[in-house]
Design a protein around this motif. Sequence first.
Motif, PDB file in Angstrom:
ATOM      1  N   LEU A  12       0.833  -1.207   0.000  1.00 37.96           N
ATOM      2  CA  LEU A  12       0.000   0.000   0.000  1.00 37.96           C
ATOM      3  C   LEU A  12       0.868   1.259   0.000  1.00 37.96           C
ATOM      4  CD1 LEU A  12      -2.829  -1.072   2.463  1.00 37.96           C
ATOM      5  CD2 LEU A  12      -2.947  -0.909  -0.040  1.00 37.96           C
ATOM      6  N   ALA A  13       1.986   1.237   0.751  1.00 39.04           N
ATOM      7  CA  ALA A  13       2.887   2.392   0.769  1.00 39.04           C
ATOM      8  C   ALA A  13       3.494   2.598  -0.612  1.00 39.04           C
ATOM      9  CB  ALA A  13       3.990   2.184   1.814  1.00 39.04           C
ATOM     10  N   ALA A  14       3.898   1.501  -1.265  1.00 44.83           N
ATOM     11  CA  ALA A  14       4.469   1.614  -2.613  1.00 44.83           C
ATOM     12  C   ALA A  14       3.424   2.160  -3.574  1.00 44.83           C
ATOM     13  CB  ALA A  14       4.972   0.250  -3.075  1.00 44.83           C
ATOM     14  N   LYS A  15       2.200   1.685  -3.439  1.00 46.20           N
ATOM     15  CA  LYS A  15       1.119   2.146  -4.305  1.00 46.20           C
ATOM     16  C   LYS A  15       0.870   3.639  -4.093  1.00 46.20           C
ATOM     17  CE  LYS A  15      -3.311   0.434  -5.859  1.00 46.20           C
ATOM     18  NZ  LYS A  15      -4.382  -0.509  -5.630  1.00 46.20           N
ATOM     19  N   LYS A  16       0.932   4.066  -2.808  1.00 50.61           N
ATOM     20  CA  LYS A  16       0.719   5.477  -2.497  1.00 50.61           C
ATOM     21  C   LYS A  16       1.838   6.321  -3.100  1.00 50.61           C
ATOM     22  CE  LYS A  16      -0.272   8.517   1.403  1.00 50.61           C
ATOM     23  NZ  LYS A  16      -0.441   8.596   2.851  1.00 50.61           N
ATOM     24  N   ARG A  17       3.083   5.816  -3.014  1.00 51.72           N
ATOM     25  CA  ARG A  17       4.210   6.550  -3.603  1.00 51.72           C
ATOM     26  C   ARG A  17       4.032   6.665  -5.109  1.00 51.72           C
ATOM     27  NH1 ARG A  17       7.372   3.384   0.173  1.00 51.72           N
ATOM     28  NH2 ARG A  17       7.918   1.986  -1.535  1.00 51.72           N
ATOM     29  N   ILE A  18       3.526   5.624  -5.740  1.00 51.47           N
ATOM     30  CA  ILE A  18       3.296   5.663  -7.192  1.00 51.47           C
ATOM     31  C   ILE A  18       2.289   6.761  -7.529  1.00 51.47           C
ATOM     32  CG2 ILE A  18       2.275   4.388  -9.124  1.00 51.47           C
ATOM     33  CD1 ILE A  18       3.546   1.850  -7.921  1.00 51.47           C
ATOM     34  N   VAL A  19       1.221   6.830  -6.732  1.00 49.84           N
ATOM     35  CA  VAL A  19       0.206   7.866  -6.976  1.00 49.84           C
ATOM     36  C   VAL A  19       0.814   9.249  -6.798  1.00 49.84           C
ATOM     37  CG1 VAL A  19      -1.937   8.851  -6.071  1.00 49.84           C
ATOM     38  CG2 VAL A  19      -1.740   6.384  -6.381  1.00 49.84           C
ATOM     39  N   VAL A  20       1.636   9.407  -5.735  1.00 51.74           N
ATOM     40  CA  VAL A  20       2.270  10.708  -5.490  1.00 51.74           C
ATOM     41  C   VAL A  20       3.208  11.051  -6.640  1.00 51.74           C
ATOM     42  CG1 VAL A  20       3.926  11.898  -3.991  1.00 51.74           C
ATOM     43  CG2 VAL A  20       2.040  10.607  -2.988  1.00 51.74           C
ATOM     44  N   MET A  21       3.979  10.055  -7.105  1.00 48.01           N
ATOM     45  CA  MET A  21       4.910  10.290  -8.206  1.00 48.01           C
ATOM     46  C   MET A  21       4.144  10.644  -9.486  1.00 48.01           C
ATOM     47  SD  MET A  21       7.895  10.020  -6.950  1.00 48.01           S
ATOM     48  CE  MET A  21       9.078   9.699  -8.213  1.00 48.01           C
ATOM     49  N   ARG A  22       3.021  10.002  -9.705  1.00 54.26           N
ATOM     50  CA  ARG A  22       2.231  10.320 -10.901  1.00 54.26           C
ATOM     51  C   ARG A  22       1.715  11.755 -10.843  1.00 54.26           C
ATOM     52  NH1 ARG A  22      -1.024   4.678 -11.834  1.00 54.26           N
ATOM     53  NH2 ARG A  22       0.654   3.643 -12.952  1.00 54.26           N
ATOM     54  N   GLU A  23       1.258  12.151  -9.625  1.00 53.45           N
ATOM     55  CA  GLU A  23       0.785  13.522  -9.469  1.00 53.45           C
ATOM     56  C   GLU A  23       1.921  14.512  -9.719  1.00 53.45           C
ATOM     57  OE1 GLU A  23      -2.958  12.569  -9.209  1.00 53.45           O
ATOM     58  OE2 GLU A  23      -2.314  14.642  -9.064  1.00 53.45           O
ATOM     59  N   ALA A  24       3.121  14.169  -9.180  1.00 55.76           N
ATOM     60  CA  ALA A  24       4.281  15.038  -9.390  1.00 55.76           C
ATOM     61  C   ALA A  24       4.617  15.104 -10.878  1.00 55.76           C
ATOM     62  CB  ALA A  24       5.479  14.529  -8.596  1.00 55.76           C
ATOM     63  N   LEU A  25       4.503  13.970 -11.549  1.00 53.68           N
ATOM     64  CA  LEU A  25       4.780  13.923 -12.987  1.00 53.68           C
ATOM     65  C   LEU A  25       3.763  14.775 -13.757  1.00 53.68           C
ATOM     66  CD1 LEU A  25       6.409  12.752 -15.313  1.00 53.68           C
ATOM     67  CD2 LEU A  25       4.886  10.779 -15.301  1.00 53.68           C
ATOM     68  N   LYS A  26       2.504  14.677 -13.344  1.00 58.64           N
ATOM     69  CA  LYS A  26       1.480  15.498 -14.008  1.00 58.64           C
ATOM     70  C   LYS A  26       1.785  16.981 -13.815  1.00 58.64           C
ATOM     71  CE  LYS A  26      -2.363  12.226 -13.632  1.00 58.64           C
ATOM     72  NZ  LYS A  26      -3.627  11.933 -12.965  1.00 58.64           N
TER      73      LYS A  26
END
Length: 162
Positions: A12-26
Amino acid sequence: AFKIRAGVRQFLAAKKRIVVMREALKELVASKEDRIATLENLLSSGEGDISKLIKDSHDLTIQVAQHLQRIAELETSATELHNELERLQETIDSQHSDFENLVKESKKEIAKEKAISADLRKQLASKVMEKRDADQRCEVLQTKVVELEVILGKLSDYDSIK
């Protein structure tokens, strides 16, 4: 179960980091688009330095590539965690099944032992009854022996009188 919970938390933490990274990428992409628009305005108006714009664009491209690489790493890590969780679940399921089979076998063995114990109790009760009967017969025989000794004593007295 602890490993599974820890694995789920990591997943879940890795998944959350992925979401945060995607937002940062956007945000980076939006920022890049804004910079490109600004650069285009500057170019069209004749203001700005083309080499600086190219460098900024290149820096943003490198940042996007780095973020994409990090996202790929996080997705790989999340997949590995997910696979490990599945393996742990399979192991737990297998061990649970083995445990249930062991419990069934143990119950069967206990039932057999109880049946043997009940049979032995019956045999013991039968032997106790046989011993009581034998003891009673011995008492009767001892009584008869005493009676016979008395009779023999009387006969011996009678023979000595004659």
